[in-house]
Every structure is written in C-alpha cells, then in structure tokens.
Write a protein that holds these residues in place. Structure first.
Motif, PDB file in Angstrom:
ATOM      1  N   GLY A 130       0.811  -1.213   0.000  1.00 23.35           N
ATOM      2  CA  GLY A 130       0.000   0.000   0.000  1.00 23.35           C
ATOM      3  C   GLY A 130       0.845   1.263   0.000  1.00 23.35           C
ATOM      4  O   GLY A 130       2.038   1.239  -0.298  1.00 23.35           O
ATOM      5  N   PRO A 131       0.224   2.373   0.365  1.00 22.04           N
ATOM      6  CA  PRO A 131       0.922   3.660   0.330  1.00 22.04           C
ATOM      7  C   PRO A 131       2.078   3.717   1.326  1.00 22.04           C
ATOM      8  O   PRO A 131       2.065   3.062   2.365  1.00 22.04           O
ATOM      9  CB  PRO A 131      -0.161   4.670   0.696  1.00 22.04           C
ATOM     10  N   VAL A 132       3.065   4.527   0.966  1.00 20.93           N
ATOM     11  CA  VAL A 132       4.254   4.724   1.797  1.00 20.93           C
ATOM     12  C   VAL A 132       4.454   6.220   1.985  1.00 20.93           C
ATOM     13  O   VAL A 132       4.358   6.993   1.029  1.00 20.93           O
ATOM     14  CB  VAL A 132       5.509   4.117   1.115  1.00 20.93           C
ATOM     15  N   LEU A 133       4.701   6.624   3.210  1.00 17.47           N
ATOM     16  CA  LEU A 133       5.037   8.004   3.515  1.00 17.47           C
ATOM     17  C   LEU A 133       6.552   8.123   3.490  1.00 17.47           C
ATOM     18  O   LEU A 133       7.246   7.366   4.181  1.00 17.47           O
ATOM     19  CB  LEU A 133       4.495   8.384   4.897  1.00 17.47           C
ATOM     20  N   VAL A 134       7.075   9.055   2.691  1.00 12.14           N
ATOM     21  CA  VAL A 134       8.519   9.268   2.599  1.00 12.14           C
ATOM     22  C   VAL A 134       8.811  10.685   3.063  1.00 12.14           C
ATOM     23  O   VAL A 134       8.220  11.646   2.559  1.00 12.14           O
ATOM     24  CB  VAL A 134       9.027   9.062   1.149  1.00 12.14           C
ATOM     25  N   VAL A 135       9.708  10.806   4.049  1.00 14.96           N
ATOM     26  CA  VAL A 135      10.074  12.116   4.591  1.00 14.96           C
ATOM     27  C   VAL A 135      11.596  12.233   4.623  1.00 14.96           C
ATOM     28  O   VAL A 135      12.316  11.231   4.653  1.00 14.96           O
ATOM     29  CB  VAL A 135       9.496  12.345   6.006  1.00 14.96           C
ATOM     30  N   GLY A 136      12.079  13.452   4.667  1.00 10.29           N
ATOM     31  CA  GLY A 136      13.511  13.689   4.771  1.00 10.29           C
ATOM     32  C   GLY A 136      14.052  13.199   6.108  1.00 10.29           C
ATOM     33  O   GLY A 136      13.330  13.174   7.114  1.00 10.29           O
ATOM     34  N   SER A 137      15.312  12.825   6.120  1.00 15.75           N
ATOM     35  CA  SER A 137      15.927  12.290   7.339  1.00 15.75           C
ATOM     36  C   SER A 137      15.883  13.280   8.494  1.00 15.75           C
ATOM     37  O   SER A 137      15.611  12.906   9.635  1.00 15.75           O
ATOM     38  CB  SER A 137      17.379  11.888   7.063  1.00 15.75           C
ATOM     39  N   GLU A 138      16.143  14.553   8.221  1.00 10.74           N
ATOM     40  CA  GLU A 138      16.125  15.552   9.283  1.00 10.74           C
ATOM     41  C   GLU A 138      14.713  15.745   9.822  1.00 10.74           C
ATOM     42  O   GLU A 138      14.514  15.863  11.031  1.00 10.74           O
ATOM     43  CB  GLU A 138      16.682  16.887   8.802  1.00 10.74           C
ATOM     44  N   ALA A 139      13.713  15.755   8.964  1.00  9.43           N
ATOM     45  CA  ALA A 139      12.321  15.867   9.411  1.00  9.43           C
ATOM     46  C   ALA A 139      11.951  14.669  10.284  1.00  9.43           C
ATOM     47  O   ALA A 139      11.238  14.813  11.283  1.00  9.43           O
ATOM     48  CB  ALA A 139      11.385  15.975   8.214  1.00  9.43           C
ATOM     49  N   TRP A 140      12.427  13.486   9.936  1.00  2.28           N
ATOM     50  CA  TRP A 140      12.155  12.281  10.730  1.00  2.28           C
ATOM     51  C   TRP A 140      12.785  12.402  12.112  1.00  2.28           C
ATOM     52  O   TRP A 140      12.163  12.079  13.117  1.00  2.28           O
ATOM     53  CB  TRP A 140      12.664  11.042   9.996  1.00  2.28           C
ATOM     54  N   ARG A 141      14.033  12.886  12.174  1.00  7.73           N
ATOM     55  CA  ARG A 141      14.694  13.061  13.475  1.00  7.73           C
ATOM     56  C   ARG A 141      13.922  14.055  14.350  1.00  7.73           C
ATOM     57  O   ARG A 141      13.744  13.837  15.548  1.00  7.73           O
ATOM     58  CB  ARG A 141      16.139  13.516  13.289  1.00  7.73           C
ATOM     59  N   ARG A 142      13.433  15.154  13.745  1.00  7.78           N
ATOM     60  CA  ARG A 142      12.643  16.120  14.496  1.00  7.78           C
ATOM     61  C   ARG A 142      11.344  15.499  14.999  1.00  7.78           C
ATOM     62  O   ARG A 142      10.936  15.740  16.136  1.00  7.78           O
ATOM     63  CB  ARG A 142      12.341  17.355  13.647  1.00  7.78           C
ATOM     64  N   PHE A 143      10.692  14.708  14.149  1.00  9.18           N
ATOM     65  CA  PHE A 143       9.463  14.037  14.556  1.00  9.18           C
ATOM     66  C   PHE A 143       9.718  13.116  15.751  1.00  9.18           C
ATOM     67  O   PHE A 143       8.965  13.116  16.720  1.00  9.18           O
ATOM     68  CB  PHE A 143       8.897  13.224  13.386  1.00  9.18           C
ATOM     69  N   LEU A 144      10.797  12.329  15.694  1.00  9.60           N
ATOM     70  CA  LEU A 144      11.104  11.418  16.803  1.00  9.60           C
ATOM     71  C   LEU A 144      11.384  12.178  18.097  1.00  9.60           C
ATOM     72  O   LEU A 144      10.951  11.764  19.173  1.00  9.60           O
ATOM     73  CB  LEU A 144      12.284  10.526  16.438  1.00  9.60           C
TER      74      LEU A 144
END
Length: 60
Positions: free
Chosen positions: A42-56
């Motif tokens: 199904g669908p996959v969400l792709v985000v930048g590495s820096e945005a992912w670190r901020r989210f975590l």
C-alpha cells in the motif's frame, strides 16, 4: 521513488496482536519511509531524514 532496496523493520511499539503496526525503512539515502505493516504493498510516507529526526524528538 524506488523502494526496492528498502529494509523494513517493525516499530518496537507495535503489539504482537496484529493491530496497528508501523514499519520504517531508514537505510535509504537522505529519506525515511514509513508504511502500514498490514498493507506492505500500500501507500508509503517518505520524509527527509532531518524531518524524521525532528518528529522522533517531538514524539518522545
């Protein structure tokens, strides 16, 4: 985006009962991919590495 080489791992917060499970691939260059483990095609969400670190940081 080509996700053929993505190495998916299930979130440690996902339960073993088959409920709401998230898989993450962090081995892709400059991005992180997120998908529902019950629907791997199904669908996959792709985000930048820096945005992912901020989210975590925010989620913790």
């Amino acid at each position: 985006m080509d996700l053929i080489g993505a190495e998916w791992r299930k979130s440690s917060r996902s339960g073993s009962s088959g409920g709401q499970c998230v898989e993450v691939a962090v081995n892709l260059p400059d991005v992180v991919a997120v998908r529902d483990s019950k629907d791997p095609g199904g669908p996959v969400l792709v985000v930048g590495s820096e945005a992912w670190r901020r989210f975590l940081r925010f989620a913790r």
